[in-house]
Design an enzyme around this catalytic site. Structure first.
Site, PDB file in Angstrom:
ATOM      1  N   ASP A 108      39.612  19.129  -9.961  1.00  0.00           N
ATOM      2  CA  ASP A 108      38.169  19.293 -10.043  1.00  0.00           C
ATOM      3  C   ASP A 108      37.890  20.330 -11.136  1.00  0.00           C
ATOM      4  O   ASP A 108      38.804  21.066 -11.544  1.00  0.00           O
ATOM      5  CB  ASP A 108      37.644  19.765  -8.679  1.00  0.00           C
ATOM      6  CG  ASP A 108      36.150  20.011  -8.689  1.00  0.00           C
ATOM      7  OD1 ASP A 108      35.419  19.243  -9.346  1.00  0.00           O
ATOM      8  OD2 ASP A 108      35.712  20.983  -8.042  1.00  0.00           O
ATOM      9  N   ASP A 157      34.370  22.386 -11.696  1.00  0.00           N
ATOM     10  CA  ASP A 157      33.557  23.529 -11.286  1.00  0.00           C
ATOM     11  C   ASP A 157      34.194  24.261 -10.108  1.00  0.00           C
ATOM     12  O   ASP A 157      34.537  23.659  -9.085  1.00  0.00           O
ATOM     13  CB  ASP A 157      32.145  23.063 -10.918  1.00  0.00           C
ATOM     14  CG  ASP A 157      31.420  22.476 -12.111  1.00  0.00           C
ATOM     15  OD1 ASP A 157      30.898  23.249 -12.925  1.00  0.00           O
ATOM     16  OD2 ASP A 157      31.400  21.234 -12.240  1.00  0.00           O
TER      17      ASP A 157
END
Length: 406
Positions: A181, A183
């Site tokens: 991922d 963020d």
């Protein structure tokens, strides 16, 4: 003739030729080697050999003791009446990685106690790293791996350590593709929040995010609502935000090491392509999937282009990239921090929750709560010497932006 089970343990200062000399002493007797463990810590060697002996134990004891003394070492010989026991089957053995900053003996004692209470046994223990966190890898034999895993969850809660458990065997060594991922995982920031602040709508965007986290909006609906508030931002604004995003400490080390070891590494994000494009180029990532902002005449319209990368979309992207590189799902690793990553982590061979929300920690195979992305390398069984070797020929290894490793 019924063989005698013998355990010979050699200890002392290590130097070249010690192991060869010791086994030469054993070779003078009729023995079958059943198990061997050797470890060296700060030039101190411990070599333990379990074998079946057909012959006189006293003669063997005399032989190996003389050899040990000639080497300036000590040897203990323990003789049992029963033949040497077999190792537990591989299916009952697990790799247990314990990480802490610092890693104190009292905490390790608690972990070992929980392992014993689960009816399991520590067969070996090796130091993997000292920085940015201390970590040790244990090989643990357990008749009931499920019971062991449950005990180690309690141990992690009680000690505050990060503890990862994975079955031993070829599958663990065969991991070949890692998906991150972006963020709050690859980077420290939430890009949409930074964009919202630049657009002067930080409060409104935060309120929508809060409703989504409370289950009042699904991800796609909340994303469209937040993107609509970004209308009017310019490409120049996007560039300023993109260039100001901060990598998580250890991110460069994490990616560089995996790539040097032959992994395919990329990102799958519920954020935006203008962010992932930067890190694909900067970190030499192999692939990326993210949402695309619509831009007309250099201005953000407040709409998205194409399909939305949401919770199921992330899992689908993982499958797509695994297929592209011919990697079975069992050989993939997914790393994330939020509920939007649950499907992706469950689809991967190993799902790692990184400083994650409760919902993701429950769904993940293991959790890491230290603020350094490269500590996940140790969960994969990669040591700090492997990390140093990968950095040796990389001039970017001393980049101050990679604060976890210097």
């Amino acid at each position: 003739m019924q063989p005698t089970s013998v355990l010979a343990t050699l200890t002392g200062r290590d130097r070249p030729g010690v192991t060869a000399s010791f086994f030469a002493a054993l070779a003078a007797h009729d023995v079958d080697v059943k198990d061997v463990e050797q470890v060296v810590i700060r030039e101190r060697l411990v070599l333990a050999v379990l074998f079946d002996l057909r012959g006189d134990p006293a003669a063997l004891r005399n032989s190996v003791t003389k050899t040990a003394h000639a080497l300036g070492m000590e040897c203990e010989v323990a003789v049992a009446d029963d033949p040497a026991p077999r190792r537990p089957a591989r299916s009952s053995r697990s790799h247990v990685i314990v990480l802490g900053r610092p890693l104190r003996p009292g905490a390790l004692s608690h972990v070992a106690g929980y392992i014993a209470e689960a009816g399991a046994n520590i067969e070996s223990m090796t130091q993997l790293s000292t920085e940015p966190a201390s970590s040790v890898e244990m090989i643990v034999g357990a008749a009931d791996p499920t019971r062991l895993r449950a005990a180690l969850v309690r141990a992690a809660d009680d000690t505050g350590l990060d503890i990862a458990v994975e079955p031993a065997g070829l599958r663990r060594r065969a991991k070949r593709l890692v998906v991150l991922d972006v963020d709050s995982t690859l980077i420290q920031d939430e890009a949409i929040d930074v964009l919202a602040e630049r657009a002067g709508v930080g409060g409104e965007v935060a309120a929508i995010t809060e409703r989504a986290m409370a289950g009042q909006l699904d991800f796609a609906e909340s994303l469209r609502a937040r993107v609509a508030l970004l209308a009017g931002l310019t490409v120049a604004d996007l560039d300023v935000v993109r260039d100001g995003l901060r990598l998580t400490p250890g991110a460069r080390t994490f990616v560089r090491t995996l790539r040097r070891l032959g992994f395919h590494v990329g990102v799958v994000s519920g954020g935006f392509t203008f962010v992932t494009d930067r890190f694909v180029a900067e970190l030499e990532l192999d692939f990326a999937a993210a949402n695309q902002l619509e831009i007309v005449d250099g201005v953000v319209t407040g709409r998205l282009v194409g399909d939305i990368v949401d919770r199921p979309g992330k899992a689908a992207a993982l499958a797509r990239f695994a297929e592209r590189y011919g990697v079975p799902s069992s050989q993939t690793v997914a790393v994330g921090d939020g509920a939007n990553d649950i499907d992706m982590l469950e689809a991967a061979g190993l799902g790692v929750a990184f400083n994650a929300k409760t919902a993701l920690r429950r769904a993940a195979d293991t959790s890491v709560n230290l603020p350094y992305l490269d500590t996940i390398l140790f969960v994969l069984g990669i040591s700090d010497s492997d990390v140093a070797e990968a950095a040796a020929d990389d001039p970017a290894a001393d980049d101050p932006a990679d604060a976890a490793t210097g």
